[in-house]
Design an enzyme around this catalytic site. Structure first.
Site, PDB file in Angstrom:
ATOM      1  CE  LYS A  37      -4.089  -1.766   0.069  1.00 46.54           C
ATOM      2  NZ  LYS A  37      -5.515  -1.741   0.121  1.00 46.54           N
ATOM      3  CE  LYS A  59      -5.636  -8.432  -2.302  1.00 46.79           C
ATOM      4  NZ  LYS A  59      -6.464  -8.141  -1.185  1.00 46.79           N
ATOM      5  CE  LYS A  88     -13.451  -4.052  -1.044  1.00 47.80           C
ATOM      6  NZ  LYS A  88     -12.834  -3.689   0.203  1.00 47.80           N
TER       7      LYS A  88
HETATM    8  P1  ATP Z   1      -8.294  -3.548  -1.256  1.00 50.54           P
HETATM    9  O1  ATP Z   1      -8.118  -4.118  -2.624  1.00 50.54           O
HETATM   10  O2  ATP Z   1      -8.987  -2.203  -1.236  1.00 50.54           O
HETATM   11  O3  ATP Z   1      -7.092  -3.630  -0.388  1.00 50.54           O
HETATM   12  P2  ATP Z   1      -9.451  -5.973  -0.291  1.00 50.54           P
HETATM   13  O4  ATP Z   1     -10.526  -6.463  -1.195  1.00 50.54           O
HETATM   14  O5  ATP Z   1      -8.171  -6.668  -0.280  1.00 50.54           O
HETATM   15  O6  ATP Z   1      -9.371  -4.433  -0.531  1.00 50.54           O
HETATM   16  P3  ATP Z   1     -11.135  -6.107   2.124  1.00 50.54           P
HETATM   17  O7  ATP Z   1     -12.379  -5.552   1.596  1.00 50.54           O
HETATM   18  O8  ATP Z   1     -10.834  -5.563   3.452  1.00 50.54           O
HETATM   19  O9  ATP Z   1      -9.840  -5.912   1.254  1.00 50.54           O
HETATM   20  O10 ATP Z   1     -11.230  -7.695   2.178  1.00 50.54           O
HETATM   21  C1  ATP Z   1     -12.285  -8.393   2.733  1.00 50.54           C
HETATM   22  C2  ATP Z   1     -11.967  -9.876   2.750  1.00 50.54           C
HETATM   23  O11 ATP Z   1     -11.797 -10.393   1.422  1.00 50.54           O
HETATM   24  C3  ATP Z   1     -10.665 -10.233   3.487  1.00 50.54           C
HETATM   25  O12 ATP Z   1     -10.904 -11.356   4.299  1.00 50.54           O
HETATM   26  C4  ATP Z   1      -9.700 -10.569   2.393  1.00 50.54           C
HETATM   27  O13 ATP Z   1      -8.721 -11.498   2.810  1.00 50.54           O
HETATM   28  C5  ATP Z   1     -10.625 -11.194   1.363  1.00 50.54           C
HETATM   29  N1  ATP Z   1     -10.070 -11.108   0.006  1.00 50.54           N
HETATM   30  C6  ATP Z   1      -9.719  -9.963  -0.645  1.00 50.54           C
HETATM   31  N2  ATP Z   1      -9.269 -10.252  -1.896  1.00 50.54           N
HETATM   32  C7  ATP Z   1      -9.351 -11.614  -2.032  1.00 50.54           C
HETATM   33  C8  ATP Z   1      -9.035 -12.518  -3.098  1.00 50.54           C
HETATM   34  N3  ATP Z   1      -8.570 -12.094  -4.256  1.00 50.54           N
HETATM   35  N4  ATP Z   1      -9.229 -13.842  -2.891  1.00 50.54           N
HETATM   36  C9  ATP Z   1      -9.715 -14.295  -1.699  1.00 50.54           C
HETATM   37  N5  ATP Z   1     -10.034 -13.491  -0.669  1.00 50.54           N
HETATM   38  C10 ATP Z   1      -9.863 -12.159  -0.811  1.00 50.54           C
END
Ligand code: ATP
Ligand code: LTN
Length: 336
Positions: free
Chosen positions: A116, A199, A202
């Site tokens: 980040k 991964k 978002k």
């Molecule tokens: P950002 O991309 O803004 O950092 P994020 O999607 O990683 O956001 P959160 O919204 O806080 O973060 O994630 C919510 C949940 O989704 C967490 O438990 C995270 O581990 C899970 N998660 C996020 N991306 C993935 C992915 N690609 N595959 C599986 N689990 C995921």
């Protein structure tokens, strides 16, 4: 299982924009299932979202949308505590206390912080650095046993465990030491459709890289059709050699409930085009009921506010009990 003896589950997601298919398959779908057997708290972690600059009106909107999405995915506020992190002041308070039990070196090692701070070079604020301490506070505040998250959060969970163990070692048994619950069926880390070694996130810049829970069916089909694969032309399960194909197979399995063996049999001697199209169709079938429920929930802001207010009350009661004990252990005079 008796309600009072059920182990506690805590998890959360940030209101930083719509959820992706990765969020759903890696985390939220498990949360919904866990309501059957656990005492669950699900949180919209808005304080965490502030570590990246947010536009106030947009943030408020994202918070209600995420709450509506939790409901649409199947989080039931009659069975689980659904609440907003900033409504329970004890999260920030405990984070301060736990910061004094966290070493700089431990935070410097966090890969999410490194990623980040690369992405937000002009705003490497102290909150981004101490983010994992707030996450530890979220979890430890409710004497959580299990934390269902995607694989990317494993390192943060380990830190939360270390902080709990350290505190307990110094002051006597105070915190439950939480365990991560990370899927092993290929959805713990759903991959970016354009760059399948990363991964699905978002915050990915390319829209084609991520499938959003509220994407229309035609958009989902388009994104899968454009998904990056390889030039080998065989459908095998070879994560390192064919990460794009492995990701599509994983998503197809997760969406249809079939095993990898079944997937390979189903797609044997087929072209990538069929794999892409059928994966898109399976994802659309999974998303369609969520999308129709979402519209109704999201339109009723008054109901969303009521749900969050009630959740906050339930969470506060539990958090206050743990805070009272922590304060006592530390030697800070109690308030009543
Ligand atoms: P950002 O991309 O803004 O950092 P994020 O999607 O990683 O956001 P959160 O919204 O806080 O973060 O994630 C919510 C949940 O989704 C967490 O438990 C995270 O581990 C899970 N998660 C996020 N991306 C993935 C992915 N690609 N595959 C599986 N689990 C995921
Ligand atoms: N950091 C998590 C979101 C999060 C969380 C938590 C998850 C904040 N607090 C407590 C589980 C338990 C993420 O997914 N980015």
């Amino acid at each position: 299982m008796n309600l009072t003896t059920r182990p506690t589950v805590f998890s959360g997601a940030q209101p930083t924009g719509q959820l992706t298919l990765g969020n759903y398959l890696g985390a939220m779908r498990t949360w919904v299932q866990m309501q059957e057997q656990y005492d669950c708290l699900f949180c919209v972690v808005d304080l965490h979202a502030l570590t990246v600059r947010q536009e106030p009106e947009q943030l408020r909107n994202n918070i209600y949308e995420l709450t509506a999405l939790y409901l649409a995915c199947g989080i039931d506020p009659e069975r689980s505590v659904l609440f907003l992190q900033s409504h329970v002041a004890a999260h920030a308070e405990l984070a301060w206390l736990l910061a004094t039990f966290t070493q700089m070196g431990e935070l410097e090692r966090m890969t999410q912080f490194k990623d980040k701070s690369q992405q937000h070079k002009h705003n490497i604020n102290a909150g981004l650095f101490t983010y994992p301490i707030l996450m530890a506070a979220d979890i430890l505040l409710y004497q959580t046993h299990k934390v269902p998250v995607g694989e990317d959060q494993k390192q943060h969970l380990e830190l939360a465990r270390d902080i709990a163990i350290r505190f307990n070692g110094l002051y006597g048994p105070t915190f439950q030491v939480p365990e991560p619950l990370i899927g092993t069926d290929g959805v713990a880390r759903v991959k970016d459709l354009q760059n399948p070694t990363k991964k699905m996130s978002k915050s990915a810049e390319s829209d084609l890289a991520k499938v959003m829970l509220l994407d229309e069916p035609a958009v989902v089909v388009k994104k899968f059709k454009k998904a990056v694969t390889d030039t080998l032309g065989v459908i095998r399960y070879e994560e390192s050699e064919q990460p794009g194909v492995a990701n599509l197979l994983n998503i197809w399995c997760a969406a249809t409930g079939q095993s990898r063996v079944e997937a390979l049999a189903h797609f044997d001697h087929n072209q990538y085009g069929k794999l892409k199209l059928e994966t898109a169709e399976a994802v659309n079938a999974l998303l369609s009921p969520i999308q129709s429920r979402f519209q109704a929930f999201n339109a009723d802001r008054e109901m969303l506010r009521r749900v969050l207010a009630r959740g906050a009350e339930q969470a506060r009661q539990r958090a206050d009990q743990v805070m009272a004990r922590v304060v006592e252990q530390l030697g800070l005079p109690g308030r009543s």
